[in-house]
Design a protein around this motif. Sequence first.
Motif, mmCIF file in Angstrom:
data_model
loop_
_atom_site.group_PDB
_atom_site.id
_atom_site.type_symbol
_atom_site.label_atom_id
_atom_site.label_comp_id
_atom_site.label_asym_id
_atom_site.label_seq_id
_atom_site.Cartn_x
_atom_site.Cartn_y
_atom_site.Cartn_z
ATOM 1 N N LYS A 9 -7.353 -16.877 15.779
ATOM 2 C CA LYS A 9 -8.727 -17.168 16.195
ATOM 3 C C LYS A 9 -8.925 -16.825 17.685
ATOM 4 O O LYS A 9 -7.950 -16.586 18.406
ATOM 5 C CB LYS A 9 -9.015 -18.649 15.908
ATOM 6 C CG LYS A 9 -8.990 -18.988 14.412
ATOM 7 C CD LYS A 9 -9.184 -20.475 14.147
ATOM 8 C CE LYS A 9 -9.214 -20.793 12.658
ATOM 9 N NZ LYS A 9 -9.350 -22.235 12.378
ATOM 10 N N LEU A 52 -17.538 -24.053 3.577
ATOM 11 C CA LEU A 52 -17.721 -25.179 4.502
ATOM 12 C C LEU A 52 -19.157 -25.281 5.018
ATOM 13 O O LEU A 52 -19.441 -26.070 5.925
ATOM 14 C CB LEU A 52 -16.754 -25.044 5.697
ATOM 15 C CG LEU A 52 -15.260 -24.987 5.326
ATOM 16 C CD1 LEU A 52 -14.408 -24.690 6.559
ATOM 17 C CD2 LEU A 52 -14.812 -26.300 4.692
ATOM 18 N N PHE A 57 -19.697 -29.704 11.024
ATOM 19 C CA PHE A 57 -19.090 -28.880 12.074
ATOM 20 C C PHE A 57 -19.257 -27.378 11.832
ATOM 21 O O PHE A 57 -18.743 -26.568 12.601
ATOM 22 C CB PHE A 57 -17.602 -29.226 12.231
ATOM 23 C CG PHE A 57 -16.790 -29.085 10.966
ATOM 24 C CD1 PHE A 57 -16.309 -27.843 10.553
ATOM 25 C CD2 PHE A 57 -16.498 -30.196 10.189
ATOM 26 C CE1 PHE A 57 -15.564 -27.708 9.391
ATOM 27 C CE2 PHE A 57 -15.745 -30.070 9.016
ATOM 28 C CZ PHE A 57 -15.276 -28.821 8.629
ATOM 29 N N LEU A 61 -18.137 -24.268 14.187
ATOM 30 C CA LEU A 61 -17.033 -23.442 13.679
ATOM 31 C C LEU A 61 -17.403 -21.962 13.739
ATOM 32 O O LEU A 61 -16.610 -21.129 14.204
ATOM 33 C CB LEU A 61 -16.705 -23.872 12.234
ATOM 34 C CG LEU A 61 -15.671 -23.042 11.476
ATOM 35 C CD1 LEU A 61 -14.315 -23.041 12.163
ATOM 36 C CD2 LEU A 61 -15.539 -23.570 10.036
ATOM 37 N N TYR A 64 -17.463 -20.713 17.320
ATOM 38 C CA TYR A 64 -16.069 -20.559 17.768
ATOM 39 C C TYR A 64 -15.475 -19.239 17.271
ATOM 40 O O TYR A 64 -14.904 -18.466 18.064
ATOM 41 C CB TYR A 64 -15.319 -21.778 17.244
ATOM 42 C CG TYR A 64 -13.817 -21.779 17.182
ATOM 43 C CD1 TYR A 64 -13.025 -21.314 18.243
ATOM 44 C CD2 TYR A 64 -13.157 -22.311 16.066
ATOM 45 C CE1 TYR A 64 -11.634 -21.376 18.165
ATOM 46 C CE2 TYR A 64 -11.779 -22.379 15.994
ATOM 47 C CZ TYR A 64 -11.020 -21.902 17.038
ATOM 48 O OH TYR A 64 -9.652 -21.976 16.951
ATOM 49 N N ARG A 85 0.936 -21.565 5.257
ATOM 50 C CA ARG A 85 0.234 -22.798 5.653
ATOM 51 C C ARG A 85 1.198 -23.782 6.320
ATOM 52 O O ARG A 85 0.819 -24.516 7.227
ATOM 53 C CB ARG A 85 -0.408 -23.454 4.422
ATOM 54 C CG ARG A 85 -1.516 -22.634 3.781
ATOM 55 C CD ARG A 85 -2.854 -22.817 4.394
ATOM 56 N NE ARG A 85 -3.390 -24.150 4.208
ATOM 57 C CZ ARG A 85 -4.617 -24.514 4.581
ATOM 58 N NH1 ARG A 85 -5.430 -23.618 5.159
ATOM 59 N NH2 ARG A 85 -5.044 -25.724 4.393
ATOM 60 N N THR A 91 -4.358 -28.967 9.606
ATOM 61 C CA THR A 91 -5.650 -28.570 10.188
ATOM 62 C C THR A 91 -5.900 -29.265 11.521
ATOM 63 O O THR A 91 -6.331 -28.635 12.491
ATOM 64 C CB THR A 91 -6.785 -28.940 9.202
ATOM 65 O OG1 THR A 91 -6.504 -28.346 7.931
ATOM 66 C CG2 THR A 91 -8.137 -28.471 9.714
ATOM 67 N N GLY A 110 -11.142 -28.188 16.476
ATOM 68 C CA GLY A 110 -12.075 -27.071 16.673
ATOM 69 C C GLY A 110 -11.520 -25.968 17.563
ATOM 70 O O GLY A 110 -12.244 -25.038 17.932
ATOM 71 N N ASN A 112 -7.994 -24.670 16.858
ATOM 72 C CA ASN A 112 -6.658 -24.770 16.259
ATOM 73 C C ASN A 112 -5.979 -23.424 16.012
ATOM 74 O O ASN A 112 -5.117 -23.286 15.157
ATOM 75 C CB ASN A 112 -6.682 -25.659 15.013
ATOM 76 C CG ASN A 112 -7.597 -25.126 13.927
ATOM 77 O OD1 ASN A 112 -8.207 -24.074 14.090
ATOM 78 N ND2 ASN A 112 -7.672 -25.836 12.823
ATOM 79 N N ILE A 114 -5.417 -20.665 14.680
ATOM 80 C CA ILE A 114 -5.071 -19.737 13.594
ATOM 81 C C ILE A 114 -5.673 -20.185 12.269
ATOM 82 O O ILE A 114 -5.856 -21.392 12.044
ATOM 83 C CB ILE A 114 -3.535 -19.599 13.503
ATOM 84 C CG1 ILE A 114 -3.099 -18.595 12.419
ATOM 85 C CG2 ILE A 114 -2.846 -20.954 13.322
ATOM 86 C CD1 ILE A 114 -1.614 -18.229 12.468
ATOM 87 N N HIS A 115 -5.987 -19.218 11.423
ATOM 88 C CA HIS A 115 -6.443 -19.479 10.054
ATOM 89 C C HIS A 115 -5.427 -18.922 9.062
ATOM 90 O O HIS A 115 -4.863 -17.851 9.303
ATOM 91 C CB HIS A 115 -7.787 -18.783 9.795
ATOM 92 C CG HIS A 115 -8.088 -18.610 8.336
ATOM 93 N ND1 HIS A 115 -8.642 -19.607 7.570
ATOM 94 C CD2 HIS A 115 -7.880 -17.563 7.489
ATOM 95 C CE1 HIS A 115 -8.771 -19.179 6.321
ATOM 96 N NE2 HIS A 115 -8.319 -17.945 6.244
ATOM 97 N N GLY A 116 -5.227 -19.621 7.959
ATOM 98 C CA GLY A 116 -4.438 -19.085 6.849
ATOM 99 C C GLY A 116 -5.088 -19.452 5.531
ATOM 100 O O GLY A 116 -5.571 -20.578 5.366
#
Length: 149
Positions: A9, A52, A57, A61, A64, A85, A91, A110, A112, A114-116
């Motif tokens: 991110k 989501l 949020f 999100l 961001y 993960r 999270t 908000g 964090n 990295i995404h997986g």
Amino acid sequence: MESTFIMIKPDGVQRGLIGEIISRFEKKGFYLKAMKFITVERSFAEKHYADLATKPFFGGLVEYIISGPVVAMVWEGKDVVATGRRIIGATRPWEASPGTIRGDFAVEVGRNVIHGSDAVESAQKEIALWFPEGVSEWKSQMHPWIYEV
Ligand code: GTP
Ligand code: MG
């Protein structure tokens, strides 16, 4: 073999964590199949996080994710979705174990890093969204040293 979608991110990029994060997946024994450095548009971020959309949020999100460039990647390997993960961690970074990426490098949910993908089906959807052109097919010469077959 299984594939997952991983995204560093904008905070991970700004904080100079690209190499560190790639290194963790690489050293584990997963294979990089696709990678791009891009800043995505609002509509694209909304599509990526469509599940989501009703969360309070969601607006923050999306802001961001579009706030700067991200590194979008496809990684392949045995059980790479679930194991990816676990490498990333919980999270909420305060719940993420030390040794995980979020446990080691993040403080706020908000921000964090990295995404997986959270499941094999969402990985397939996300890979198709981020890499409509497809991913490269190659086989690492290290394969027999990492996998039994
Ligand atoms: P991703 O890998 O980014 O999809 O995270 P995740 O699968 O661990 O969590 P989830 O898909 O539920 O949420 C997506 C992202 O929304 C999280 O990574 C956070 O950046 C953000 N998020 C989730 N819950 C909250 C929250 O309660 N507050 C805020 N500000 N952000 C949240
Ligand atoms: Mg998620």
